[in-house]
Motif scaffolding. Structure first.
Motif, PDB file in Angstrom:
ATOM      1  N   LEU B 134       0.826  -1.199   0.000  1.00 39.76           N
ATOM      2  CA  LEU B 134       0.000   0.000   0.000  1.00 39.76           C
ATOM      3  C   LEU B 134       0.870   1.262   0.000  1.00 39.76           C
ATOM      4  CD1 LEU B 134      -2.855  -1.017   2.458  1.00 39.76           C
ATOM      5  CD2 LEU B 134      -2.998  -0.666  -0.012  1.00 39.76           C
ATOM      6  N   ARG B 135       1.946   1.216   0.788  1.00 40.86           N
ATOM      7  CA  ARG B 135       2.840   2.368   0.827  1.00 40.86           C
ATOM      8  C   ARG B 135       3.422   2.618  -0.562  1.00 40.86           C
ATOM      9  NH1 ARG B 135       8.376   3.269   1.834  1.00 40.86           N
ATOM     10  NH2 ARG B 135       8.747   5.308   2.796  1.00 40.86           N
ATOM     11  N   MET B 136       3.787   1.532  -1.221  1.00 36.51           N
ATOM     12  CA  MET B 136       4.367   1.657  -2.558  1.00 36.51           C
ATOM     13  C   MET B 136       3.348   2.218  -3.550  1.00 36.51           C
ATOM     14  SD  MET B 136       7.405   1.275  -2.903  1.00 36.51           S
ATOM     15  CE  MET B 136       8.766   0.887  -1.845  1.00 36.51           C
ATOM     16  N   LYS B 137       2.121   1.811  -3.373  1.00 43.31           N
ATOM     17  CA  LYS B 137       1.069   2.281  -4.282  1.00 43.31           C
ATOM     18  C   LYS B 137       0.998   3.801  -4.269  1.00 43.31           C
ATOM     19  CE  LYS B 137      -3.873   1.486  -5.188  1.00 43.31           C
ATOM     20  NZ  LYS B 137      -5.067   0.733  -4.707  1.00 43.31           N
ATOM     21  N   VAL B 138       1.083   4.373  -3.081  1.00 46.08           N
ATOM     22  CA  VAL B 138       1.042   5.832  -2.957  1.00 46.08           C
ATOM     23  C   VAL B 138       2.320   6.455  -3.502  1.00 46.08           C
ATOM     24  CG1 VAL B 138       0.944   7.760  -1.350  1.00 46.08           C
ATOM     25  CG2 VAL B 138      -0.470   5.744  -0.955  1.00 46.08           C
ATOM     26  N   LEU B 139       3.449   5.948  -3.020  1.00 46.54           N
ATOM     27  CA  LEU B 139       4.717   6.565  -3.397  1.00 46.54           C
ATOM     28  C   LEU B 139       5.031   6.402  -4.878  1.00 46.54           C
ATOM     29  CD1 LEU B 139       7.041   5.914  -0.330  1.00 46.54           C
ATOM     30  CD2 LEU B 139       5.354   7.707  -0.759  1.00 46.54           C
ATOM     31  N   ASN B 140       4.652   5.256  -5.424  1.00 46.29           N
ATOM     32  CA  ASN B 140       4.917   5.040  -6.846  1.00 46.29           C
ATOM     33  C   ASN B 140       4.227   6.069  -7.727  1.00 46.29           C
ATOM     34  OD1 ASN B 140       6.680   2.915  -6.734  1.00 46.29           O
ATOM     35  ND2 ASN B 140       5.081   1.359  -6.773  1.00 46.29           N
ATOM     36  N   ALA B 141       3.070   6.512  -7.256  1.00 44.83           N
ATOM     37  CA  ALA B 141       2.309   7.489  -8.052  1.00 44.83           C
ATOM     38  C   ALA B 141       3.150   8.723  -8.361  1.00 44.83           C
ATOM     39  CB  ALA B 141       1.034   7.895  -7.305  1.00 44.83           C
ATOM     40  N   VAL B 142       3.996   9.107  -7.411  1.00 48.27           N
ATOM     41  CA  VAL B 142       4.827  10.280  -7.646  1.00 48.27           C
ATOM     42  C   VAL B 142       6.270   9.919  -7.968  1.00 48.27           C
ATOM     43  CG1 VAL B 142       3.410  11.851  -6.301  1.00 48.27           C
ATOM     44  CG2 VAL B 142       5.186  10.533  -5.168  1.00 48.27           C
ATOM     45  N   ASN B 143       6.697   8.779  -7.483  1.00 50.23           N
ATOM     46  CA  ASN B 143       8.095   8.407  -7.694  1.00 50.23           C
ATOM     47  C   ASN B 143       8.412   8.172  -9.177  1.00 50.23           C
ATOM     48  OD1 ASN B 143      10.605   7.757  -6.198  1.00 50.23           O
ATOM     49  ND2 ASN B 143      10.391   5.834  -7.326  1.00 50.23           N
ATOM     50  N   GLY B 144       7.494   7.507  -9.848  1.00 52.95           N
ATOM     51  CA  GLY B 144       7.709   7.245 -11.262  1.00 52.95           C
ATOM     52  C   GLY B 144       7.915   8.519 -12.064  1.00 52.95           C
ATOM     53  N   PRO B 145       6.934   9.417 -12.039  1.00 49.49           N
ATOM     54  CA  PRO B 145       7.071  10.680 -12.763  1.00 49.49           C
ATOM     55  C   PRO B 145       8.329  11.465 -12.401  1.00 49.49           C
ATOM     56  CG  PRO B 145       4.816  10.407 -12.007  1.00 49.49           C
ATOM     57  CD  PRO B 145       5.588   9.247 -11.468  1.00 49.49           C
ATOM     58  N   LEU B 146       8.672  11.461 -11.104  1.00 47.83           N
ATOM     59  CA  LEU B 146       9.873  12.196 -10.690  1.00 47.83           C
ATOM     60  C   LEU B 146      11.134  11.575 -11.288  1.00 47.83           C
ATOM     61  CD1 LEU B 146       9.507  13.131  -6.900  1.00 47.83           C
ATOM     62  CD2 LEU B 146       9.419  14.625  -8.903  1.00 47.83           C
ATOM     63  N   ALA B 147      11.198  10.241 -11.207  1.00 50.18           N
ATOM     64  CA  ALA B 147      12.368   9.559 -11.771  1.00 50.18           C
ATOM     65  C   ALA B 147      12.450   9.811 -13.276  1.00 50.18           C
ATOM     66  CB  ALA B 147      12.295   8.062 -11.476  1.00 50.18           C
ATOM     67  N   ASP B 148      11.291   9.813 -13.930  1.00 49.56           N
ATOM     68  CA  ASP B 148      11.269  10.090 -15.372  1.00 49.56           C
ATOM     69  C   ASP B 148      11.835  11.474 -15.668  1.00 49.56           C
ATOM     70  OD1 ASP B 148      10.163   7.645 -15.763  1.00 49.56           O
ATOM     71  OD2 ASP B 148       8.110   8.364 -16.072  1.00 49.56           O
ATOM     72  N   ALA B 149      11.441  12.435 -14.834  1.00 49.30           N
ATOM     73  CA  ALA B 149      11.916  13.802 -15.034  1.00 49.30           C
ATOM     74  C   ALA B 149      13.439  13.859 -14.944  1.00 49.30           C
ATOM     75  CB  ALA B 149      11.281  14.729 -14.003  1.00 49.30           C
ATOM     76  N   VAL B 150      13.985  13.184 -13.942  1.00 50.01           N
ATOM     77  CA  VAL B 150      15.444  13.165 -13.786  1.00 50.01           C
ATOM     78  C   VAL B 150      16.086  12.489 -14.997  1.00 50.01           C
ATOM     79  CG1 VAL B 150      17.368  12.311 -12.402  1.00 50.01           C
ATOM     80  CG2 VAL B 150      15.290  13.098 -11.267  1.00 50.01           C
ATOM     81  N   ALA B 151      15.525  11.347 -15.381  1.00 47.61           N
ATOM     82  CA  ALA B 151      16.097  10.594 -16.500  1.00 47.61           C
ATOM     83  C   ALA B 151      16.082  11.425 -17.778  1.00 47.61           C
ATOM     84  CB  ALA B 151      15.328   9.296 -16.703  1.00 47.61           C
ATOM     85  N   GLU B 152      15.015  12.184 -17.958  1.00 52.93           N
ATOM     86  CA  GLU B 152      14.918  12.997 -19.174  1.00 52.93           C
ATOM     87  C   GLU B 152      15.976  14.099 -19.181  1.00 52.93           C
ATOM     88  OE1 GLU B 152      10.976  14.469 -19.949  1.00 52.93           O
ATOM     89  OE2 GLU B 152      11.779  15.874 -21.464  1.00 52.93           O
TER      90      GLU B 152
END
Lengths: 215, 215
Positions: B134-152
Motif C-alpha cells: 500500500l505504501r508503494m502504491k502511494v509513493l509510486n504514483a509520484v516516484n515514477g514521474p519524478l524519476a522520469d523527469a530526472v532521466a529525461e
DNA sequence: ACTTGTCCTGTCATGTCGTCAGCTTACCGA
DNA sequence: TCGGTAAGCTGACGACATGACAGGACAAGT
C-alpha cells in the motif's frame, strides 16, 4: 552519575538484580527486531529471559517503559554522530567527502539500531513526548552542525538569503532517517544499497551548499 | 469493480450491514487520529460505533484487517497525486512552480490522512508485505514521474550521468512523507510550517534538476 | 401471517495484564 | 557459625480484551 538502578517498588537493585534487568532489556531488544512492536508481550519477553512476567514488572512499569530505557541508551550513542560533522569542510572535494562520510555514518548507525529507532519514530509521530524527546536528541546531534554549515555559507553569500538553514538541515536529516528505515523499499524501485548512498550524499551536498559536488 | 462486500463468514452484506461496516471504519479511522495504534481496542471501536465487539468481528478479522481496508481507500486516493506532476515542466520559472505545487499537494494529502499513513509506514518498515504494498502504491504514483523527469534531464546532459534517477526520486519522496509525519518536530527547531514548504520545494528542485530554481 | 436470509448481541472459553503476598537467596556483622 | 535484613523471584488472582457461537431481532417478499 545516573544514580542507582531502582526497582518499581523502590528497592535498589544489586548485582543479580541488575543482571536480570539487563537480560530482560536484551531479550526485549532482540524481540523488537524480529516481531512488530505491538505484538511484543511481557510474557514472551519474560519467558525468553528465563524468568516470569512478575519479575518483569519489578523492573519496568510496562513494555513501553522498558523500550524507553533501550531507546535512551541508543539515543546517547547517537549523540556521537555529531563527530561525523565536527570541523569538516563543505567546500570543494573535501565537501564531497564530508557528505559521503556523513551519509555512510548516519545510515550505518540507523541500520544498527533499526528496530528501536523505528519504535521511537512511531512514538514521536504519534505525539508521545518521551519518544519525541529521544528522537530529537539523536537528530539534534547532526541537525545543529548541518544548519550551522548552511548558515555559514549563507553569511558568505554562497547560499541564498531566503533559505532557512534549520528547515533545510532538518529536512535532510529526516530524509536520511526515513530512507534508512525503508531501505528495502528502494530495492523494489530497482535501487541497490550501494547505489543509494552516493545519491543520498549528492542530495545532502546539494541541499547544504546549493551546488553539485566537485568529485 | 471491487466485488460485493462480504462478512467474515461469507455472507453478502446488505444495505444495513454495509452501513454498520462503514460506521465501524469511520470510528476506527477517527480513533487512530486521537490515540496510538497499539492502544486501539476492538471493544472501544464497537462502543464508539454504538454496537458490540461481536459485530466488529463479523466484518473484519481483527483491527489490522480493518486498518488495511481504510489504508486501501487512502492509497487509491493517493494514486491521484500523479496529477501533480503530469505534463509539468522542470525548466526555468515553470520548474520552480512545479516543485512548489508538488510539495504543497503532497504535504496536504499526507496531512489529511496523517494517522492512517503513519500506521502504513510503520507496518511497511516492520516488513509487513500488505502495508508495504500500500505504501508503494502511494509513493509510486509520484516516484515514477519524478524519476522520469530526472532521466529525461539526464538524457539531455543537464544532469550528471552517475546520478541514479530512481534513487534520487525515491529519496525525495521518502523525505516528503517523513517530513509530513514529523512536522511538529520542525517547530522545535524554530521552523514554522509556512517556512518549511518553500525550503522543501527548493530541495526537490535541487534534487531533480541539480540546479537552484529561477524565481 | 409465514418464511427466508440478513443482522445483531449475550455469553463463554481463552489468554494476557498487572498486582500482591510470601517464599527463597545473598550479604553482612557479631 | 549464626541469625537478621534486604534483595530477588514466583504462584496465584481479579480484571479485561479477544474471538467464536448460537440464537434472537428485524426487514422484505409471498
Amino acid at each position: 552519575m545516573t544514580g542507582q538502578v531502582r526497582t518499581v517498588d523502590g528497592r535498589v537493585a544489586g548485582r543479580r538484580g541488575q543482571a536480570t534487568r539487563q537480560k530482560l532489556l536484551d531479550c526485549l531488544s532482540e524481540m523488537l527486531s524480529s516481531s512488530p512492536y505491538r505484538d511484543v508481550k511481557v510474557i514472551d519477553v519474560a519467558r525468553k529471559a528465563g524468568t516470569s512476567p512478575a519479575t518483569f514488572y519489578q523492573y519496568f512499569p510496562d513494555v513501553e517503559g522498558a523500550v524507553l530505557e533501550i531507546a535512551d541508551q541508543v539515543a546517547s550513542e547517537g549523540a556521537g554522530l555529531a563527530e561525523l560533522l565536527a570541523g569538516r569542510s563543505w567546500a570543494g572535494k573535501a565537501g564531497w567527502l564530508t557528505a559521503q562520510e556523513f551519509v555512510d555514518g548516519f545510515l550505518e548507525f540507523w541500520r544498527r539500531n533499526d528496530a528501536i529507532l523505528r519504535v521511537v519514530d512511531l512514538g514521536a509521530a504519534e505525539g508521545d513526548k518521551r519518544f519525541y524527546k529521544l528522537r530529537m536528541k539523536v537528530l539534534n546531534a547532526v541537525n545543529g552542525p548541518l544548519a550551522d554549515a548552511v548558515a555559514e555559507l549563507q553569511s558568505k553569500g554562497r547560499v541564498d538569503k531566503d533559505v532557512n538553514p534549520a528547515a533545510v538541515a532538518g529536512s535532510l536529516v529526516t530524509m536520511l532517517s526515513a530512507v534508512a528505515s525503508h531501505q528495502k523499499g528502494f530495492t523494489s524501485w530497482g535501487v541497490k544499497q550501494a547505489e543509494l548512498r552516493p545519491n543520498l550524499a549528492l542530495l545532502v551536498h546539494l541541499g547544504i551548499t546549493g551546488r553539485k559536488p566537485t568529485k
